[in-house]
Design an enzyme around this catalytic site. Structure first.
Site, short mmCIF file in Angstrom:
data_model
loop_
_atom_site.label_atom_id
_atom_site.label_comp_id
_atom_site.label_asym_id
_atom_site.label_seq_id
_atom_site.Cartn_x
_atom_site.Cartn_y
_atom_site.Cartn_z
N PHE A 160 0.84 -1.20 0.00
CA PHE A 160 0.00 0.00 0.00
C PHE A 160 0.87 1.25 0.00
O PHE A 160 0.66 2.18 0.76
CB PHE A 160 -0.93 -0.05 1.23
CG PHE A 160 -2.20 0.73 1.05
CD1 PHE A 160 -3.00 0.56 -0.06
CD2 PHE A 160 -2.61 1.63 2.03
CE1 PHE A 160 -4.19 1.27 -0.21
CE2 PHE A 160 -3.80 2.35 1.91
CZ PHE A 160 -4.59 2.16 0.77
N ARG A 162 2.95 4.27 -2.57
CA ARG A 162 2.46 5.34 -3.45
C ARG A 162 1.68 4.82 -4.64
O ARG A 162 0.58 5.30 -4.94
CB ARG A 162 3.66 6.14 -3.99
CG ARG A 162 4.26 7.11 -3.00
CD ARG A 162 5.50 7.74 -3.62
NE ARG A 162 6.56 6.74 -3.66
CZ ARG A 162 7.68 6.83 -2.96
NH1 ARG A 162 7.92 7.88 -2.22
NH2 ARG A 162 8.59 5.88 -3.00
N ILE A 163 2.24 3.82 -5.35
CA ILE A 163 1.60 3.37 -6.60
C ILE A 163 0.28 2.65 -6.27
O ILE A 163 -0.73 2.85 -6.96
CB ILE A 163 2.56 2.48 -7.42
CG1 ILE A 163 3.77 3.31 -7.86
CG2 ILE A 163 1.84 1.90 -8.65
CD1 ILE A 163 4.89 2.51 -8.52
N SER A 183 -1.03 -4.81 3.83
CA SER A 183 0.41 -4.53 3.82
C SER A 183 0.91 -4.78 5.23
O SER A 183 0.11 -4.84 6.17
CB SER A 183 0.70 -3.09 3.37
OG SER A 183 0.42 -2.20 4.41
N ARG A 184 2.22 -4.93 5.35
CA ARG A 184 2.77 -5.25 6.68
C ARG A 184 2.46 -4.16 7.68
O ARG A 184 2.20 -4.42 8.84
CB ARG A 184 4.28 -5.47 6.57
CG ARG A 184 4.61 -6.89 6.14
CD ARG A 184 6.08 -7.12 6.16
NE ARG A 184 6.76 -6.13 5.32
CZ ARG A 184 8.04 -6.18 4.99
NH1 ARG A 184 8.78 -7.16 5.42
NH2 ARG A 184 8.58 -5.26 4.23
N THR A 185 2.49 -2.92 7.20
CA THR A 185 2.16 -1.81 8.09
C THR A 185 0.81 -1.23 7.67
O THR A 185 0.62 -0.89 6.51
CB THR A 185 3.23 -0.69 7.95
OG1 THR A 185 4.50 -1.30 7.84
CG2 THR A 185 3.20 0.25 9.13
N ARG A 246 6.98 -6.56 -9.32
CA ARG A 246 8.17 -7.28 -9.72
C ARG A 246 7.79 -8.74 -10.00
O ARG A 246 7.00 -9.34 -9.25
CB ARG A 246 9.24 -7.25 -8.61
CG ARG A 246 9.99 -5.93 -8.52
CD ARG A 246 10.88 -5.70 -9.74
NE ARG A 246 11.63 -4.46 -9.69
CZ ARG A 246 11.27 -3.32 -10.27
NH1 ARG A 246 10.14 -3.23 -10.94
NH2 ARG A 246 12.04 -2.25 -10.20
N GLU A 275 12.80 -11.74 -16.66
CA GLU A 275 12.64 -10.93 -17.86
C GLU A 275 14.01 -10.56 -18.44
O GLU A 275 14.95 -10.37 -17.67
CB GLU A 275 11.80 -9.67 -17.57
CG GLU A 275 12.31 -8.79 -16.46
CD GLU A 275 11.28 -7.72 -16.05
OE1 GLU A 275 10.10 -8.04 -15.83
OE2 GLU A 275 11.70 -6.57 -15.94
N HIS A 293 7.22 -5.12 -19.35
CA HIS A 293 7.68 -4.21 -18.28
C HIS A 293 7.62 -2.75 -18.74
O HIS A 293 8.65 -2.12 -18.96
CB HIS A 293 9.10 -4.58 -17.83
CG HIS A 293 9.47 -3.96 -16.51
ND1 HIS A 293 10.37 -4.53 -15.65
CD2 HIS A 293 9.05 -2.82 -15.90
CE1 HIS A 293 10.51 -3.77 -14.58
NE2 HIS A 293 9.71 -2.72 -14.71
N GLY A 295 5.48 -0.29 -17.19
CA GLY A 295 4.74 0.52 -16.22
C GLY A 295 5.09 2.00 -16.30
O GLY A 295 4.22 2.86 -16.15
#
Ligand code: 8YV
Length: 327
Positions: A160, A162-163, A183-185, A246, A275, A293, A295
């Protein structure tokens, strides 16, 4: 730094866009690596001895073997990308080499690509296009290439940052999707409230509730094969998997099996573990949309990324703290 002899020597693993090249060449002694010469450890080590800074793309490995040579001249790595999992930052720290990345400037662009993949997969755009090119116009045959609507469906974000957050905002505003994340945090309550995002207690819970599961974690050992057969089996058979993060985050063979056996409905993948090599089992599947790839691959963003690296180089060689230092 316009005068000649004392200009820092920088080595780029590939040529960047012209506005960036013009800026860099005005201030630095720039060498671009020829595209047809592989970036072997020997090549990298030789460049470590000759240059003051290396500018690799995010997919170019900069390993301990390269960074820890005893007679290195390089003092800075300006990574062209926000993800820097291919740079061994622990080795860089040991060697006293500064590493920078390019955050922020590619956030919207990568989120746009996540939306593109979500739309392509859910509307079976690739399959429909293949049919069209094969002369099989399907308009009159209701039910031939039926997709699924996204409004009211749940987008589950893994990670979670920025993107992920901008993907959530665009998916909510443009597509009317509901947002959940793991997410972990856990994010601050005001961030969750702004996006209307529900926190899932675990990846397993998120996998079970998402209609679209979109990956936004960093790469590297900590997230390797986070999405494996077990997680895929927890997903709804109608769900789609999206990866703009990734390739290493997913077990590609398990994804190919899940797509083939109807364990999940589709996948949109922009990144791959090895890749540019693609897992052969993923090739040719109608329900797998595969992109090379891309993005961050818009003109505006690739220029902005290059300028961001240039800002970091300028700061470093002027003796200031580079704004995007990660190691
Ligand atoms: C690459 C990326 O930089 O930012 C990242 O982390 O993976 C991309 O933007 C780009 O593909 C050039 O290699």
């Amino acid at each position: 730094m316009p005068s000649s002899a004392g200009r820092p020597k920088i080595w780029m693993t590939r040529r960047w866009l012209e506005p960036v090249m013009a800026r860099l060449e005005a201030d630095y002694d720039v060498t671009v690596h020829p595209a047809d010469v592989p970036l072997t450890p020997e090549v990298m080590q030789a460049r470590m001895r000759l240059f003051d800074a290396l500018c690799p793309a995010a997919s170019d490995p900069v390993t301990a073997e390269t960074l820890l040579i005893p007679d290195a001249r390089v003092r800075m790595i300006g990574n062209f990308g926000v993800g820097y999992d291919k740079v061994d930052t622990a080795a860089a720290k040991t060697a006293g080499i500064v590493v920078t990345n390019t955050p922020d400037v590619l956030t919207d662009t990568t989120a746009e690509l996540a939306l593109l993949l979500i739309l392509m997969v859910s509307r079976r755009a690739q399959e429909a296009q293949r049919r069209l090119h094969a002369g099989l116009w399907a308009e009159g045959q209701l039910g031939v290439v039926l997709g699924h609507s996204l409004a009211g469906k749940t987008l589950g974000l893994v990670g979670f940052g920025r993107i992920a957050r901008v993907t959530a905002q665009k998916a909510r505003d443009a597509l009317g999707m509901k947002i959940a994340y793991f997410s972990r945090t856990r994010a601050a309550p005001e961030v969750e409230a702004e996006l209307g995002a529900t926190y899932a207690e675990s990846l397993e819970v998120l996998a079970g509730m998402a209609d679209v599961l979109s990956l936004h974690t960093p790469g590297g050992a900590d997230t390797r094969h986070l999405i494996d057969e077990r997680i895929l089996r927890l997903m709804k058979p109608s769900a789609y998997l999206i990866n703009t993060a990734r390739g290493s985050v997913v077990d590609e063979k398990a994804v190919a099996r899940a797509l083939r056996d109807g364990v999940i409905a589709g996948a949109g993948l922009d990144v791959f573990e090895n890749e540019p090599k693609i897992e052969p089992d993923l090739m040719g599947l109608d329900n797998a949309v595969l992109l090379p790839h891309m993005g961050s691959a818009t003109f505006e963003t690739r220029v902005a990324m290059g300028m961001r690296v240039a800002d970091n180089l300028d700061a470093f060689f002027a003796g200031r703290e580079p704004p995007d230092r990660v190691a």
